[in-house]
Design an enzyme around this catalytic site. Sequence first.
Site, PDB file in Angstrom:
ATOM      1  N   LYS A   1      67.475  75.352  41.090  1.00 50.40           N
ATOM      2  CA  LYS A   1      68.742  74.668  41.388  1.00 50.40           C
ATOM      3  C   LYS A   1      69.839  75.034  40.394  1.00 50.40           C
ATOM      4  O   LYS A   1      70.590  74.194  39.912  1.00 50.40           O
ATOM      5  CB  LYS A   1      68.532  73.142  41.430  1.00 50.40           C
ATOM      6  CG  LYS A   1      67.493  72.708  42.466  1.00 50.40           C
ATOM      7  CD  LYS A   1      67.268  71.202  42.451  1.00 50.40           C
ATOM      8  CE  LYS A   1      66.241  70.790  43.487  1.00 50.40           C
ATOM      9  NZ  LYS A   1      64.878  71.228  43.130  1.00 50.40           N
ATOM     10  N   ARG A   2      69.945  76.330  40.107  1.00 46.97           N
ATOM     11  CA  ARG A   2      70.958  76.811  39.181  1.00 46.97           C
ATOM     12  C   ARG A   2      72.330  76.834  39.847  1.00 46.97           C
ATOM     13  O   ARG A   2      72.442  76.900  41.066  1.00 46.97           O
ATOM     14  CB  ARG A   2      70.594  78.205  38.688  1.00 46.97           C
ATOM     15  CG  ARG A   2      69.255  78.301  37.944  1.00 46.97           C
ATOM     16  CD  ARG A   2      69.286  77.543  36.639  1.00 46.97           C
ATOM     17  NE  ARG A   2      68.120  77.869  35.818  1.00 46.97           N
ATOM     18  CZ  ARG A   2      67.200  77.000  35.442  1.00 46.97           C
ATOM     19  NH1 ARG A   2      67.294  75.738  35.823  1.00 46.97           N
ATOM     20  NH2 ARG A   2      66.182  77.372  34.685  1.00 46.97           N
TER      21      ARG A   2
END
Length: 264
Positions: free
Chosen positions: A93-94
């Site tokens: 979830k960058r």
Amino acid sequence: MNLEQIISSIKQKKSYLCVGLDTDINKIPKHLLKTADPVFEFNKIIIDATKDLVIAYKPNLAFYESLGAKGIESLRKTIEYIPNNIFKIADAKRGDIGNSSKYYAEAIFKTLNYDSITVSPYMGEDSIQPFCEYSDKGVFILCLTSNSGSSNFQNKKIGDKELYLHVSELAVTMNVNNNIGLVVGATQNNQMEFIKNYSADLPWLIPGVGFQGGSLEDSIVIGSKNSSTPIINISRGIIYAGNGTIDDIRIATEDYTKKIRNIL
């Protein structure tokens, strides 16, 4: 392995099943705690019990990063242990300013050698673009997630449609390398049909089936529309099935595989 190759794997194995390697050191079998690397040893058990049935594995990086350098080493060994013909998704979830995302992408795709990553679109197109430039890697953009707090932002309207639909449109626009997909939570089945009207044939990574209560059938039926490919992620329902033995994990994987094939 890229997104096109995973479709071939789906046809071969007749399954959409992805196993989430959310390995919590506090939940793994106690006897493994005596080994040099308990997390990796547990992951090996999972992989050995499921690799002939699943199309992907999705380690959640938080479980490994929380253990420091030792956890990162467990993660590295896990990725190396996964067969090359199975899709590897970094649940990371960058999403940061472009220069930071450039190095996040390098860490995930080059250093750790993942096939794909989950990213957050909150900071906009330039925060996602560095990941998408790896044309041989997959990028799954968070669209509509399965957690209860998703409604805080994702369901808010901008103009005439909700934010998650704007995200879906952006993903289609950015998909010049045919390597972008969406994360759509299985608990959001009422909105899944709306997303399909905007997401063209983008593949979906679908968490939320199992412990979170999402419908497996809806996820597959709706996720398959527009000639699309759903990837159904199951984590706790498989890796902590029964007593966490290799037999328990195998039985749970076979059960989900059977359910998926019955729907197909």
